[in-house]
Design an enzyme around this catalytic site. Structure first.
Site, PDB file in Angstrom:
ATOM      1  N   ASP A 285      -7.167 -17.843 -13.657  1.00 15.02           N
ATOM      2  CA  ASP A 285      -8.056 -17.823 -14.802  1.00 15.02           C
ATOM      3  C   ASP A 285      -9.392 -17.259 -14.315  1.00 15.02           C
ATOM      4  OD1 ASP A 285      -9.130 -18.449 -17.388  1.00 15.02           O
ATOM      5  OD2 ASP A 285     -10.029 -20.243 -16.504  1.00 15.02           O
TER       6      ASP A 285
ATOM      7  N   ASP B  21      -8.658 -23.978 -14.727  1.00 17.43           N
ATOM      8  CA  ASP B  21      -9.453 -25.206 -14.850  1.00 17.43           C
ATOM      9  C   ASP B  21      -9.558 -25.741 -16.265  1.00 17.43           C
ATOM     10  OD1 ASP B  21     -11.138 -23.134 -15.820  1.00 17.43           O
ATOM     11  OD2 ASP B  21     -12.886 -24.395 -15.446  1.00 17.43           O
TER      12      ASP B  21
ATOM     13  N   ASP C  67      -5.148 -23.417 -19.947  1.00 18.32           N
ATOM     14  CA  ASP C  67      -4.299 -23.024 -18.817  1.00 18.32           C
ATOM     15  C   ASP C  67      -3.105 -23.955 -18.624  1.00 18.32           C
ATOM     16  OD1 ASP C  67      -6.039 -20.883 -17.986  1.00 18.32           O
ATOM     17  OD2 ASP C  67      -7.381 -22.379 -17.134  1.00 18.32           O
TER      18      ASP C  67
END
Length: 425
Positions: free
Chosen positions: A31, A373, A377
């Site tokens: 990410d 995080d 996700d």
């Protein structure tokens, strides 16, 4: 084992299998925001738009009147609340709201509904200048935007305001309100790694308050761009360099703008400066479009086929977005496979898009690690062969590994321990 000193686990019964899987990883998906880049996001400037053209860049937001619609959107178009005298909500919205120097007002003594959010300026008699959120439409990743209906307390003017990705907001605006250089200006900021939001609005009447959202998101006036700085974490470059040295493939999957993510990929060495970067854009019933980009000359456009122009296949890198990825899978399967094999940046990805990408990498035989995080996700973290969370919140529940340090140095440690596990089994 040493690894227990580094990470907390949520799948205790399968630690050995997890360690073995970590030893076979050959691809790491990251990410962007909060993972490769810092959690802190700073407001850089505003670029108001009036009458179909951008005006001078504004650094001091407090110099604008709240009747300037881009400022009113910053004051009201979010879901922030006040708890224990502190703002609670998305960090991007907090930084944006703080720049206005306005406040969330205690409405217990006001003649308004107690469940409404009220905003007023900090440094004047705010009772004379209050705005009330009548209806709110919280941010959804799949929609790429949030919206509110607001009014000035004790006045009858209602405003419908939308804030979100510039590409999406632009699609709702009247053509005459969009500057001719909109795309070029947006690219100039995103290519420097800035995060950019756009805002648009329209005046509505009382009868439209109960209208469906899609009925309101028509014929809006573009109010401008909100520009944020989001820098790399100090550990990111070194961690990516170690993965590159180990001949592991790193890539970015993010909900952010494509060129913003590409800038981070260049900065972090996920994409080398001498790579031949090709953006592929796909829409149903339209020919594929290609755009050639390099780090120094910014953007070079072309609609020609890739093969005649790419002389070094080893340096070819594809970048694309979530909508194009789904279209490639459904209508251009040959290029879908090419993008999977040579892709390094996948942007404007919804949580479902991230999950789709991970699963298709695995179908091609890749052993995939995912590092992120955020709640968006979770699906990808769960589907990956190895999931590594940098947060103890939602993402950690979906991931077998949770790092105590909020940076990607943990990825190298997990993979090393995985290799060690294989060597002693």
């Amino acid at each position: 084992m040493q690894i227990f000193k580094l990470f907390n686990y949520y799948h205790f019964m399968s630690v050995t299998n997890v360690n073995l899987s970590a030893g076979n990883i050959d691809m790491i998906c990251f990410d962007k925001t909060g993972t490769l880049t810092a959690d802190s996001v700073d407001l850089s400037s505003l670029l108001p738009s009036f009458g179909g053209s951008f005006k001078d860049e504004v650094v001091d937001v407090t110099s604008l009147s709240e009747r300037t619609m881009i400022k009113l959107s910053m004051i009201t178009c979010h879901t922030l609340v006040k708890r224990m005298n502190e703002l609670d909500g998305d960090l991007l919205d907090i930084r944006m709201f703080q720049a206005t120097d306005w406040q969330i007002v205690d409405n217990s003594k006001l003649k308004v509904s107690k469940n409404k959010r009220i905003f007023g300026p900090k440094h004047e008699n705010y009772l004379d200048n209050l705005y009330e959120v009548v209806t709110e439409y919280p941010f959804e990743a799949s929609l790429q935007r949030t919206a509110v209906i607001v009014k000035k307390v004790e006045e009858d003017d209602y405003f419908f305001i939308v804030k979100g990705s510039p590409e999406k907001i632009k699609s709702f605006c009247r053509k005459e309100t969009i500057p001719e250089n909109f795309d070029r200006v947006l690219e100039s900021y995103t290519f420097k790694g800035c995060r950019v939001l756009a805002t648009a609005s329209t005046i509505i009447n009382w009868n439209q308050i109960s209208a469906k959202r899609k009925e309101l998101e028509i014929g809006l006036h573009l109010d401008g761009l909100i520009i944020f700085e989001n820098k790399l974490k100090s550990q990111t470059i070194g961690a990516i360099d170690r993965l590159n040295q180990a001949k592991l493939r790193s890539l970015i999957i993010t909900g952010d703008n494509l060129l913003t993510a590409l800038s981070v990929a260049f900065q972090s060495n996920i994409i080398s400066a001498d790579s031949q970067v090709v953006e592929i854009q796909a829409e149903k019933h339209l020919p594929l479009r290609f755009r050639y980009i390099n780090e120094t000359d910014n953007v070079i456009r072309s609609n020609k086929e890739i093969k005649p122009l790419i002389c070094d296949h080893n340096r070819l890198v594809f970048i694309t977005d979530g909508n194009s990825l789904k279209c490639l899978q459904k209508h251009h399967y040959k290029y879908f496979h090419k993008v999977l094999k040579k892709g390094s940046v996948f942007a404007r990805m919804t949580p479902d898009d991230k999950l789709l990408l991970i699963e298709n990498f695995q179908k091609l035989g890749y052993k995939v690690a995912m590092c992120g995080d955020g709640a968006n996700d979770c699906g990808a973290l769960s589907a990956a062969n190895i999931g590594i969370s940098l947060s103890v919140a939602e993402a950690s529940v979906a991931s077998p590994f949770t790092s105590k340090a909020n940076n990607i140095e943990c990825v190298d440690k997990v993979l090393r321990e995985g290799r060690n596990t294989i060597s002693i089994t």
